[in-house]
Design an enzyme around this catalytic site. Structure first.
Site, PDB file in Angstrom:
ATOM      1  CE  LYS A  53       0.164   2.569   5.965  1.00 37.90           C
ATOM      2  NZ  LYS A  53       0.555   1.948   4.761  1.00 37.90           N
ATOM      3  CD  GLN A  97       0.797  -0.746   2.392  1.00 36.96           C
ATOM      4  OE1 GLN A  97       0.188   0.049   2.885  1.00 36.96           O
ATOM      5  NE2 GLN A  97       2.123  -1.554   2.707  1.00 36.96           N
ATOM      6  CG  ASP A 120      -0.593   5.930   0.524  1.00 40.37           C
ATOM      7  OD1 ASP A 120       0.838   6.501   0.769  1.00 40.37           O
ATOM      8  OD2 ASP A 120      -0.786   4.876  -0.585  1.00 40.37           O
TER       9      ASP A 120
END
Ligand code: GUN
Length: 294
Positions: A53, A97, A120
């Site tokens: 990422k 995460q 997200d």
């Protein structure tokens, strides 16, 4: 024989678009969009995902910050870290995460992220907006799948879509995004009786169960489009999806390969959400590069 959908190529196209948006953003506002990624612990797969990422941000001209916390960090300290990022006027996107260690409640952590920085798309406010059909941050993997179908000019309107798996990250939002495109959607899961009945009637099958080579040729009707969201390692350590790609290609029109299918799209849609977050925050007057809480 069906065709493989080249996720790498589609992702590359969208990343070029994101890069252009970033360049225009930087030229206009003399700031870059900025994504903050929090990793708790050092699980090898999660570490590799967050590194990808960060690398992807750099490649499209976006700033990123990687915050690595010890696996034993308390929930309270993690929440403090999130609050700092919520308050940091330069940061546009915050991603924690998942999965998190067992002693930390994932819901509490996700709910703590400012919904305007929730790239997200997991915060209840953003999930709620998605359910209402209001423009918001969509979860990256299902959004990436929709973009892949768009890239092959596949119209979901009136199609029978079967989603296998009902996770909050993929299955549930996937079903909603297909419904939004006027598909008829069935969500199947581990308690579904006679899964093959549903898959055989499907125009599109989206598999997100985390089981290597779960979907096989005999479960698919000719002409189907099969989207493989799984990323598993087989006994030899090789990456394989949830779909037996080579056998399913004998009957389906399209299958997404693993690797090189849905995977590259997920990070791409994260970049997409981050530039959108930055643009919205500039317009709202909440992004600036002066207030830096560090
Ligand atoms: N773990 C696996 N997929 C994801 C994702 O899309 N976002 C986050 N935050 N964690 C994940």
């Amino acid at each position: 024989m069906g065709k493989k959908i080249d996720g790498k190529q589609i992702a590359l196209q969208i990343r070029k678009e994101v890069q252009q948006k970033n360049e225009a953003f930087a030229a206009k506002y003399e700031m870059q969009p900025c994504l903050a990624v929090i990793l708790v612990g050092n699980h090898p797969a999660s570490l590799s995902y967050v590194q990808s990422k960060v690398k992807a941000c750099k490649e499209v001209g976006m700033e990123s910050r990687l915050i690595q916390l010890d696996a034993e960090v308390s929930e309270a300290d993690l929440l403090k870290e999130i609050e700092k990022l919520n308050q940091d006027a330069y940061v546009d996107g915050i991603l924690v995460q998942l999965p998190l260690p067992q002693h930390i409640h994932e819901d509490t952590v996700v709910y703590a992220i400012d919904p305007n920085k929730d790239v997200d798309g997991f915060h209840p406010i953003n999930i709620g907006k998605m359910m209402l059909g209001v423009d918001t941050f969509y979860p990256c993997t299902p959004h990436g799948v929709i973009k892949m179908l768009e890239a092959i000019s596949y119209d979901l309107c009136g199609k029978n879509v079967v989603v296998i798996g009902r996770s909050m990250i993929v299955g549930k939002p996937m079903a909603q995004l297909c419904l939004e495109q006027n598909a008829t959607v069935t969500v199947c899961h581990s308690k579904t009786k006679d899964l093959t009945f549903y898959t055989k009637h499907a125009d599109v099958i989206i598999v997100a169960v985390g089981k290597p080579l779960f979907l096989t040729e005999d479960q698919v009707s000719p002409g189907a489009v099969v989207i493989d969201v799984g990323i598993n390692r087989n006994a030899k350590g090789k990456l394989v999806g949830d779909v037996d790609t080579e056998s399913v290609l004998k009957v389906a029109d399209y299958v997404t390969p693993v690797p090189g299918g849905v995977g590259p799209m997920t990070i791409t849609m994260l970049l997409w959400n981050t530039i959108i977050a930055a643009e919205r925050r500039v317009l709202a007057g909440t992004k600036n590069n002066h207030c830096f809480l560090g």
